[in-house]
Write an enzyme that holds these catalytic residues in place. Structure first.
Site, short mmCIF file in Angstrom:
data_model
loop_
_atom_site.label_atom_id
_atom_site.label_comp_id
_atom_site.label_asym_id
_atom_site.label_seq_id
_atom_site.Cartn_x
_atom_site.Cartn_y
_atom_site.Cartn_z
N ASP A 28 0.83 -1.20 0.00
CA ASP A 28 0.00 0.00 0.00
C ASP A 28 0.86 1.26 0.00
O ASP A 28 1.92 1.28 0.63
CB ASP A 28 -0.90 -0.01 1.25
CG ASP A 28 -2.01 1.02 1.16
OD1 ASP A 28 -2.33 1.48 0.05
OD2 ASP A 28 -2.56 1.37 2.22
N ASN A 30 1.42 3.35 -3.04
CA ASN A 30 1.99 3.80 -4.32
C ASN A 30 1.50 5.18 -4.72
O ASN A 30 2.28 6.03 -5.15
CB ASN A 30 1.63 2.80 -5.43
CG ASN A 30 2.31 1.46 -5.26
OD1 ASN A 30 3.26 1.33 -4.51
ND2 ASN A 30 1.81 0.47 -5.99
N ARG A 32 0.19 7.61 -2.83
CA ARG A 32 0.68 8.67 -1.94
C ARG A 32 2.16 8.95 -2.16
O ARG A 32 2.61 10.09 -2.05
CB ARG A 32 0.42 8.27 -0.48
CG ARG A 32 -0.98 8.62 0.00
CD ARG A 32 -1.31 7.96 1.32
NE ARG A 32 -1.60 6.54 1.14
CZ ARG A 32 -1.72 5.69 2.14
NH1 ARG A 32 -1.54 6.10 3.39
NH2 ARG A 32 -2.02 4.42 1.91
N TRP A 33 2.92 7.91 -2.47
CA TRP A 33 4.34 8.09 -2.77
C TRP A 33 4.49 9.01 -3.98
O TRP A 33 5.31 9.94 -3.99
CB TRP A 33 4.98 6.74 -3.04
CG TRP A 33 6.46 6.78 -3.29
CD1 TRP A 33 7.45 6.61 -2.37
CD2 TRP A 33 7.12 6.98 -4.55
NE1 TRP A 33 8.69 6.71 -2.97
CE2 TRP A 33 8.51 6.93 -4.32
CE3 TRP A 33 6.66 7.19 -5.85
CZ2 TRP A 33 9.45 7.11 -5.33
CZ3 TRP A 33 7.59 7.37 -6.86
CH2 TRP A 33 8.96 7.32 -6.60
N ARG A 41 0.23 8.91 -10.68
CA ARG A 41 0.04 7.67 -9.92
C ARG A 41 0.72 6.49 -10.59
O ARG A 41 1.24 5.60 -9.92
CB ARG A 41 -1.46 7.38 -9.75
CG ARG A 41 -2.16 8.30 -8.77
CD ARG A 41 -3.64 7.96 -8.66
NE ARG A 41 -3.87 6.64 -8.12
CZ ARG A 41 -3.92 6.36 -6.82
NH1 ARG A 41 -3.74 7.32 -5.91
NH2 ARG A 41 -4.16 5.12 -6.40
N HIS A 45 3.01 3.27 -9.07
CA HIS A 45 2.80 1.84 -9.31
C HIS A 45 4.05 1.22 -9.94
O HIS A 45 4.42 0.09 -9.60
CB HIS A 45 1.59 1.62 -10.21
CG HIS A 45 0.29 2.00 -9.56
ND1 HIS A 45 -0.07 1.59 -8.29
CD2 HIS A 45 -0.75 2.76 -10.02
CE1 HIS A 45 -1.27 2.08 -8.00
NE2 HIS A 45 -1.69 2.78 -9.03
N ALA A 74 -10.30 -7.62 -5.88
CA ALA A 74 -11.56 -7.66 -6.64
C ALA A 74 -12.21 -6.29 -6.69
O ALA A 74 -12.96 -5.98 -7.63
CB ALA A 74 -12.51 -8.67 -5.98
N ARG A 79 -11.60 1.31 -9.80
CA ARG A 79 -10.73 2.48 -9.97
C ARG A 79 -10.88 3.03 -11.40
O ARG A 79 -11.42 2.36 -12.28
CB ARG A 79 -9.27 2.10 -9.70
CG ARG A 79 -9.00 1.74 -8.25
CD ARG A 79 -7.52 1.57 -7.99
NE ARG A 79 -7.27 1.29 -6.58
CZ ARG A 79 -6.05 1.27 -6.03
NH1 ARG A 79 -4.98 1.51 -6.79
NH2 ARG A 79 -5.90 1.02 -4.74
N LEU A 139 11.14 -20.77 -2.95
CA LEU A 139 10.08 -19.86 -2.51
C LEU A 139 8.84 -20.05 -3.37
O LEU A 139 8.92 -20.12 -4.59
CB LEU A 139 10.57 -18.41 -2.63
CG LEU A 139 9.50 -17.32 -2.45
CD1 LEU A 139 9.08 -17.22 -0.98
CD2 LEU A 139 10.01 -15.98 -2.96
N ARG A 202 -5.54 -2.04 8.37
CA ARG A 202 -6.73 -2.83 8.06
C ARG A 202 -6.34 -3.90 7.05
O ARG A 202 -5.31 -3.81 6.39
CB ARG A 202 -7.85 -1.95 7.50
CG ARG A 202 -7.47 -1.13 6.29
CD ARG A 202 -8.63 -0.27 5.81
NE ARG A 202 -8.23 0.57 4.68
CZ ARG A 202 -7.71 1.79 4.80
NH1 ARG A 202 -7.55 2.32 6.02
NH2 ARG A 202 -7.37 2.49 3.73
N LEU A 203 -7.20 -4.91 6.92
CA LEU A 203 -6.91 -6.03 6.02
C LEU A 203 -7.44 -5.82 4.60
O LEU A 203 -6.96 -6.46 3.66
CB LEU A 203 -7.51 -7.32 6.59
CG LEU A 203 -6.66 -8.03 7.64
CD1 LEU A 203 -7.42 -9.23 8.19
CD2 LEU A 203 -5.34 -8.50 7.03
#
Length: 258
Positions: A28, A30, A32-33, A41, A45, A74, A79, A139, A202-203
């Site tokens: 989370d 991207n 705001r960065w 934006r 990303h 989902a 957006r 991995l 938050r999740l």
């Protein structure tokens, strides 16, 4: 100990007696960065993909077995169209440009999330990533794409209801294990540690069932700035947590007496 020495260590070297087998990431921050730097934006990303590359490499070095990343929810379809297309384009480039490196590093790619309504191009791309790496044993990189935990649980409930309707299952056979076996993550261990960047706590409809006993680390770092040091810091915080899974630990004297 110098910071460089710490960054060269594996999770077990860091003194984590029970190193997390499975780490999940909510990437989370991207937007705001980018906004903080006067950039579009999309650039946030794009830099977020670079952070993902760094984190996957760090997870390999730290010998984490499973790394789940929340790449596209989902709800993200709501957006603006331009941003959705940019995100899908980045996914396409990430798989096209990075799949060979992942494969060379023995990484197995798994994808969770609904696929029924995806375009053939995206569906084939995800399928290719899984098929090319399916025999790898290092991995496991779990990519949550078009994923929503509520939707996942509802799909599992529908599958069980259908079995009951067909007489193949009785209602009293439906328990936690039956539901878990019909989730997208049926053969993946639950996350030990969930990290969310950007300071949000938050999740956001991510791994709701699987997170029942996960530890949480909420990092103030915006995702494009996340790196190996940030991951190591989260692992170090995890190392100081006491995980009891609902049990009460017996007093030390009682243990000794027994």
């Amino acid at each position: 100990m110098a910071e460089g020495d710490i960054l060269d260590m594996t999770a077990s070297d860091l003194g984590i007696a029970a190193a997390p087998r499975h780490v999940a990431l909510i990437m989370d921050g991207n937007g705001r960065w980018a906004a903080a730097r006067g950039l579009p934006r999309f650039e946030g990303h794009r830099r977020g993909v670079e952070a993902l590359r760094r984190t996957v490499r760090a997870a390999i070095d730290l010998r984490i077995s499973f790394l789940t990343v929340y790449s596209f929810s989902a709800e993200n379809w709501s957006r603006p169209l331009e941003e959705v297309q940019s995100l899908l384009g980045l996914l396409h480039r990430f798989i096209r440009n990075d799949l060979s490196e992942l494969h060379a590093n023995n990484v197995r790619v798994r994808v969770i999330g609904a696929r029924a309504d995806l375009t053939p191009e995206i569906a084939n791309l995800l399928r290719e990533a899984e098929q090319v790496t399916q025999a790898n044993t290092g991995l496991t990189l779990v990519v949550a794409f078009n994923y929503g935990a509520r939707q996942e649980i509802a799909a599992a409930a529908r599958a069980l209801a259908q079995m009951v309707a067909e007489g193949r299952l009785s209602p009293d056979q439906i328990d936690a294990e039956a539901i878990a076996a019909r989730l997208d993550t049926a053969d993946i261990p639950d996350p030990d540690l969930i990290i969310r960047t950007s300071g949000e706590q938050r999740l956001s409809n991510f791994l709701l069932w699987q997170a029942a006993y996960a530890e949480f680390v909420f990092s103030p770092i915006l995702w494009p700035d996340f790196d190996r040091a940030a991951l190591v810091a989260a692992l170090d915080e995890y190392a100081h947590r006491e995980r009891r899974f609902g049990r009460v630990e017996a007093p030390r004297s009682a243990k000794t007496a027994s």
